[in-house]
Design an enzyme around this catalytic site. Structure first.
Site, PDB file in Angstrom:
ATOM      1  N   CYS A 121       0.817  -1.230   0.000  1.00 38.18           N
ATOM      2  CA  CYS A 121       0.000   0.000   0.000  1.00 38.18           C
ATOM      3  C   CYS A 121       0.844   1.271   0.000  1.00 38.18           C
ATOM      4  O   CYS A 121       0.343   2.340  -0.326  1.00 38.18           O
ATOM      5  CB  CYS A 121      -0.942   0.016   1.195  1.00 38.18           C
ATOM      6  SG  CYS A 121      -2.088  -1.355   1.203  1.00 38.18           S
ATOM      7  N   HIS A 260      -3.247   7.494   2.436  1.00 38.08           N
ATOM      8  CA  HIS A 260      -3.674   6.169   1.990  1.00 38.08           C
ATOM      9  C   HIS A 260      -5.013   5.870   2.653  1.00 38.08           C
ATOM     10  O   HIS A 260      -5.181   6.079   3.856  1.00 38.08           O
ATOM     11  CB  HIS A 260      -2.611   5.143   2.394  1.00 38.08           C
ATOM     12  CG  HIS A 260      -3.054   3.728   2.239  1.00 38.08           C
ATOM     13  ND1 HIS A 260      -3.690   3.283   1.097  1.00 38.08           N
ATOM     14  CD2 HIS A 260      -2.965   2.649   3.079  1.00 38.08           C
ATOM     15  CE1 HIS A 260      -3.978   1.999   1.246  1.00 38.08           C
ATOM     16  NE2 HIS A 260      -3.554   1.590   2.433  1.00 38.08           N
ATOM     17  N   ASN A 290     -10.220   0.307   0.368  1.00 34.81           N
ATOM     18  CA  ASN A 290      -8.763   0.398   0.370  1.00 34.81           C
ATOM     19  C   ASN A 290      -8.236  -0.206  -0.935  1.00 34.81           C
ATOM     20  O   ASN A 290      -8.242  -1.420  -1.112  1.00 34.81           O
ATOM     21  CB  ASN A 290      -8.236  -0.374   1.590  1.00 34.81           C
ATOM     22  CG  ASN A 290      -6.726  -0.425   1.665  1.00 34.81           C
ATOM     23  OD1 ASN A 290      -6.032  -0.090   0.702  1.00 34.81           O
ATOM     24  ND2 ASN A 290      -6.207  -0.858   2.798  1.00 34.81           N
TER      25      ASN A 290
HETATM   26  O1  UT7 Z   1      -3.651  -0.949   3.668  1.00 33.83           O
HETATM   27  C1  UT7 Z   1      -3.684  -2.135   4.407  1.00 33.83           C
HETATM   28  C2  UT7 Z   1      -3.539  -1.849   5.779  1.00 33.83           C
HETATM   29  N1  UT7 Z   1      -4.581  -2.495   6.571  1.00 33.83           N
HETATM   30  C3  UT7 Z   1      -5.179  -1.777   7.514  1.00 33.83           C
HETATM   31  O2  UT7 Z   1      -4.972  -0.610   7.651  1.00 33.83           O
HETATM   32  C4  UT7 Z   1      -6.114  -2.491   8.452  1.00 33.83           C
HETATM   33  C5  UT7 Z   1      -6.002  -1.953   9.839  1.00 33.83           C
HETATM   34  N2  UT7 Z   1      -6.950  -2.562  10.729  1.00 33.83           N
HETATM   35  C6  UT7 Z   1      -8.282  -2.273  10.674  1.00 33.83           C
HETATM   36  O3  UT7 Z   1      -8.699  -1.461   9.868  1.00 33.83           O
HETATM   37  C7  UT7 Z   1      -9.182  -2.918  11.685  1.00 33.83           C
HETATM   38  O4  UT7 Z   1      -8.411  -3.740  12.536  1.00 33.83           O
HETATM   39  C8  UT7 Z   1     -10.320  -3.781  11.052  1.00 33.83           C
HETATM   40  C9  UT7 Z   1     -11.320  -2.870  10.370  1.00 33.83           C
HETATM   41  C10 UT7 Z   1      -9.751  -4.760  10.051  1.00 33.83           C
HETATM   42  C11 UT7 Z   1     -11.052  -4.529  12.154  1.00 33.83           C
HETATM   43  O5  UT7 Z   1     -11.560  -3.619  13.113  1.00 33.83           O
HETATM   44  P1  UT7 Z   1     -11.279  -3.838  14.653  1.00 33.83           P
HETATM   45  O6  UT7 Z   1     -11.947  -2.742  15.355  1.00 33.83           O
HETATM   46  O7  UT7 Z   1      -9.796  -3.969  14.851  1.00 33.83           O
HETATM   47  O8  UT7 Z   1     -12.019  -5.192  14.936  1.00 33.83           O
HETATM   48  P2  UT7 Z   1     -11.435  -6.537  15.594  1.00 33.83           P
HETATM   49  O9  UT7 Z   1     -10.615  -7.293  14.618  1.00 33.83           O
HETATM   50  O10 UT7 Z   1     -10.828  -6.208  16.920  1.00 33.83           O
HETATM   51  O11 UT7 Z   1     -12.762  -7.326  15.871  1.00 33.83           O
HETATM   52  C12 UT7 Z   1     -13.711  -6.890  16.851  1.00 33.83           C
HETATM   53  C13 UT7 Z   1     -14.891  -7.818  16.819  1.00 33.83           C
HETATM   54  C14 UT7 Z   1     -14.492  -9.289  16.858  1.00 33.83           C
HETATM   55  O12 UT7 Z   1     -15.484  -9.964  17.599  1.00 33.83           O
HETATM   56  P3  UT7 Z   1     -15.205 -10.442  19.103  1.00 33.83           P
HETATM   57  O13 UT7 Z   1     -14.027 -11.347  19.013  1.00 33.83           O
HETATM   58  O14 UT7 Z   1     -14.927  -9.179  19.867  1.00 33.83           O
HETATM   59  O15 UT7 Z   1     -16.474 -11.115  19.473  1.00 33.83           O
HETATM   60  C15 UT7 Z   1     -14.552  -9.729  15.437  1.00 33.83           C
HETATM   61  O16 UT7 Z   1     -14.807 -11.099  15.296  1.00 33.83           O
HETATM   62  O17 UT7 Z   1     -15.592  -7.660  15.592  1.00 33.83           O
HETATM   63  C16 UT7 Z   1     -15.698  -8.920  14.912  1.00 33.83           C
HETATM   64  N3  UT7 Z   1     -15.622  -8.682  13.480  1.00 33.83           N
HETATM   65  C17 UT7 Z   1     -16.675  -8.392  12.732  1.00 33.83           C
HETATM   66  N4  UT7 Z   1     -17.984  -8.267  13.012  1.00 33.83           N
HETATM   67  C18 UT7 Z   1     -18.817  -7.942  12.021  1.00 33.83           C
HETATM   68  C19 UT7 Z   1     -14.508  -8.682  12.701  1.00 33.83           C
HETATM   69  N5  UT7 Z   1     -14.845  -8.411  11.438  1.00 33.83           N
HETATM   70  C20 UT7 Z   1     -16.176  -8.217  11.415  1.00 33.83           C
HETATM   71  C21 UT7 Z   1     -17.104  -7.906  10.417  1.00 33.83           C
HETATM   72  N6  UT7 Z   1     -18.400  -7.767  10.756  1.00 33.83           N
HETATM   73  N7  UT7 Z   1     -16.725  -7.703   9.136  1.00 33.83           N
END
Ligand code: UT7
Length: 337
Positions: A121, A260, A290
């Protein structure tokens, strides 16, 4: 030593729109969750039946960037004038030849040298830095920088942690040699990610893919979202601070930030950290997601098309471009446009 300026912007986007509601049909998620956590509403995805791929989108962006030099330069630059094409991509159509060579052929840039650059990226910032240096030492005069990624090829459409984030697209800009250097600074960094928090584990490059690995979807994006998020909220301010310091300006002096487009919350956190109104950050993540190496030039091209950023040759504006990604890689540039 010569100087350089950007005299063209362009983008190429797939026609097909995939909304959060479409994703609700693929796995357990909701439009509300995706929008709250990322700022994304929809993204574009290539349709191979329409002939859309990295080369077609990259070539479209490249041609538009060349064509727009009639608007942004005192003289039109033609495709035959291009002497170097650098394509930032991690998802080219072929392992080889390079996507840059195939774009060269498609647009008829018969006098250009062409190669790809891989920095995920951050690729656009890294490629821009290389393009600038080639001009600075006098080796090339008109350099096309293309950022293109077709992330949908490596997306696991059953994985809600990654499939929500990415979209396909291409963006490009054209640099030309000039006396009045518009580039004020570059800051690019890498830190080999031994934990591999963001990767495509196996594309058959190091070892051929077995049927089991194909079934286990090892040729798809793996992302430790939390780890990448933690990295990004530090990397973006670090890159901006360093690029501004080298340019001799304060972040408050920047007219427009073009970050980005990875996650709206990462952009908001940078705006908050520098106490800069979010309105100064060009954001289009809501409708393109993204797009990896393409996101910065797509955002800039759209801001110009919408008139958010107005081009005024007699009063150049200060831009700060900033990116981060797999590698790990991150970087920023302060320039005038
Ligand atoms: O250019 C590439 C660079 N990549 C990035 O910049 C990505 C950076 N990271 C992020 O943007 C975020 O980490 C994400 C958007 C990918 C995820 O958001 P988050 O706030 O970090 O969520 P998480 O992974 O901590 O998940 C929180 C909860 C989990 O449930 P539990 O374990 O708390 O019950 C996940 O299973 O949300 C759940 N979850 C979802 N729920 C509904 C994860 N993905 C989803 C989803 N829909 N799509």
């Amino acid at each position: 030593m010569k100087g350089a300026k950007i005299v063209g912007w362009g983008s190429g986007l797939p026609k097909k729109v995939v909304t959060n509601f479409d994703l609700e049909k693929l796995f357990e998620t909701s439009d509300d969750w995706i929008f709250q956590r990322t700022g994304i509403k929809e993204r574009r995805v290539v349709d191979p039946d329409l002939g859309e791929n990295a080369v077609s989108l990259g070539a479209e962006a490249a041609l538009k960037a060349i064509e727009s030099s009639s608007k942004y330069n005192d003289k039109q630059i033609n495709v035959e004038d291009i002497d170097l094409i650098i394509c930032a991509t991690a998802t080219g159509d072929y392992l080889f030849p390079s996507t840059a060579c195939l774009i060269q052929a498609k647009i008829g840039a018969v006098n250009a040298t062409a190669f790809d650059l891989s920095a995920a990226c951050s690729g656009f910032i890294f490629a821009l830095n290389s393009a600038y240096n080639y001009i600075k030492v006098g080796q090339y005069k008109n350099v096309l920088v293309v950022g293109v990624d077709i992330m949908s090829r490596f997306t696991d459409w059953s994985d809600r942690r990654t499939a929500i984030l990415f979209g396909d697209g291409a963006g490009a800009c054209l640099l030309t040699q000039c006396d009045d250097d518009a580039f004020k600074s570059f800051f690019i960094k890498s830190k080999g990610d031994v934990e591999c928090s963001l990767n495509v584990p196996n594309t058959g490059g190091k070892y051929p893919l077995s049927q089991e690995q194909i079934t286990e979807k090892q040729a798809m994006v793996y992302m430790d979202g939390q780890a990448v998020y933690q990295f990004a909220v530090k990397a973006v301010p670090e890159a901006l601070e360093n690029a501004c310091a080298q340019a001799g300006v304060e972040p408050q002096d920047i007219d427009w930030f073009i970050p980005h487009q990875a996650n709206m919350r990462i952009i908001q956190s940078a705006a908050k950290r520098f106490k800069i109104p979010l309105e100064k950050f060009i954001c289009n993540i809501d409708h393109f997601g993204n797009t990896s190496a393409a996101s910065i030039p797509i955002a800039m091209d759209e801001a110009l098309a919408l008139g958010t950023i107005k081009f005024n040759p007699s009063k150049r504006q200060k831009l700060a471009l900033v990116g981060f990604g797999a590698g790990l890689t991150w970087g920023a540039s302060v320039l005038e446009f």
